[in-house]
Scaffold this motif. Structure first.
Motif, PDB file in Angstrom:
ATOM      1  N   GLY A  52       0.806  -1.218   0.000  1.00  0.00           N
ATOM      2  CA  GLY A  52       0.000   0.000   0.000  1.00  0.00           C
ATOM      3  C   GLY A  52       0.835   1.262   0.000  1.00  0.00           C
ATOM      4  O   GLY A  52       0.373   2.309  -0.436  1.00  0.00           O
ATOM      5  N   THR A  55       0.515   5.701   2.010  1.00  0.00           N
ATOM      6  CA  THR A  55      -0.859   6.063   2.354  1.00  0.00           C
ATOM      7  C   THR A  55      -1.474   5.124   3.381  1.00  0.00           C
ATOM      8  O   THR A  55      -2.503   5.447   3.971  1.00  0.00           O
ATOM      9  CB  THR A  55      -1.762   6.081   1.106  1.00  0.00           C
ATOM     10  N   MET A  56      -0.864   3.982   3.612  1.00  0.00           N
ATOM     11  CA  MET A  56      -1.406   3.055   4.598  1.00  0.00           C
ATOM     12  C   MET A  56      -1.283   3.598   6.015  1.00  0.00           C
ATOM     13  O   MET A  56      -2.112   3.285   6.865  1.00  0.00           O
ATOM     14  CB  MET A  56      -0.702   1.696   4.494  1.00  0.00           C
ATOM     15  N   LEU A  59      -4.139   6.047   6.620  1.00  0.00           N
ATOM     16  CA  LEU A  59      -5.371   5.255   6.609  1.00  0.00           C
ATOM     17  C   LEU A  59      -5.503   4.423   7.882  1.00  0.00           C
ATOM     18  O   LEU A  59      -6.604   4.267   8.424  1.00  0.00           O
ATOM     19  CB  LEU A  59      -5.420   4.348   5.383  1.00  0.00           C
ATOM     20  N   PRO A 165     -11.613   7.750   2.265  1.00  0.00           N
ATOM     21  CA  PRO A 165     -11.692   7.374   0.843  1.00  0.00           C
ATOM     22  C   PRO A 165     -10.814   8.248  -0.054  1.00  0.00           C
ATOM     23  O   PRO A 165     -10.270   7.765  -1.045  1.00  0.00           O
ATOM     24  CB  PRO A 165     -13.170   7.569   0.489  1.00  0.00           C
ATOM     25  N   GLY A 168      -7.425   6.863   0.223  1.00  0.00           N
ATOM     26  CA  GLY A 168      -7.378   5.591  -0.501  1.00  0.00           C
ATOM     27  C   GLY A 168      -7.266   5.801  -1.998  1.00  0.00           C
ATOM     28  O   GLY A 168      -6.496   5.121  -2.678  1.00  0.00           O
ATOM     29  N   THR A 172      -4.242   4.795  -4.546  1.00  0.00           N
ATOM     30  CA  THR A 172      -4.491   4.019  -5.766  1.00  0.00           C
ATOM     31  C   THR A 172      -3.902   4.711  -6.984  1.00  0.00           C
ATOM     32  O   THR A 172      -3.242   4.081  -7.821  1.00  0.00           O
ATOM     33  CB  THR A 172      -6.006   3.816  -5.962  1.00  0.00           C
TER      34      THR A 172
END
Length: 190
Positions: A52, A55-56, A59, A165, A168, A172
């Motif tokens: 990931g 950004t993990m 999050l 989101p 996330g 991505t």
């Protein structure tokens, strides 16, 4: 306390899965390809965390914050804690006997939705003069403030639900950019 417990549990799981994902010894190319497909099918939480990227971490913090805010919201909005109905008989008796100062003392001694609202109305009594519209207005304003104060946790939870989101999607998109760069550098894009 629950938020600290959940955070500790999450960190323990991540630490254990990352510790298990150590470097593997070099093997023959054919055996390495077979083992690579085996490891691709059984992905651990630590492996997903590593894939990931950066950004993990935010999050993960937002997830812990969401769980903590949810638990705190349930604990702080319990009806017995917010309403304080155990003082109702005493307050009724004091008000029926016109002991306003004693009723104010009870309200000040046990703050809550009901007692703070009643106290705002009792504060409008001046020198024994009963001004019902003024008391009603004060009690309406106090009840709105008390209700909004109890629901403040929900607004924080809403912020977390909107940020997660977006982070996330950012992760991505950055992962897709990295993948396309690797494809372009490998000459596969031609």
């Amino acid at each position: 306390y629950m938020a600290v417990l959940v955070l500790g549990l999450l960190l323990t799981v991540v630490w254990n899965t990352v510790a298990q994902d150590g470097p593997e010894p070099a093997t023959e190319p054919k055996v390495a390809a077979v083992e690579e497909t085996k490891t691709a099918t059984k992905m651990t939480l630590g492996g997903l965390w590593t894939q990931g990227g950066w950004t993990m971490y935010p999050l993960g913090l937002l997830s812990v914050a969401a769980v903590g805010l949810t638990i705190y919201g349930f604990m702080s909005t319990q009806s017995r804690k917010m309403l304080g109905t155990d003082h109702v008989p005493t307050l009724q008796q004091e008000l029926m006997n016109l002991h306003v100062d004693e009723a104010k003392a009870i309200c000040n001694g046990s703050p809550g939705l009901l007692t703070n609202t009643l106290n705002a109305g009792l504060d409008r009594l001046s020198d024994g003069v009963l001004d019902v519209p003024s008391m009603e207005k004060a009690m309406e304003e106090a009840s709105i403030e008390e209700t909004q104060g109890g629901l403040r946790v929900i607004s924080y939870l809403s912020i977390v639900a909107q940020l997660a989101p977006m982070l996330g999607l950012l992760g991505t998109v950055s992962g897709m950019i990295k993948a396309f760069q690797k494809i372009g550098l490998g000459g596969m894009g031609k």
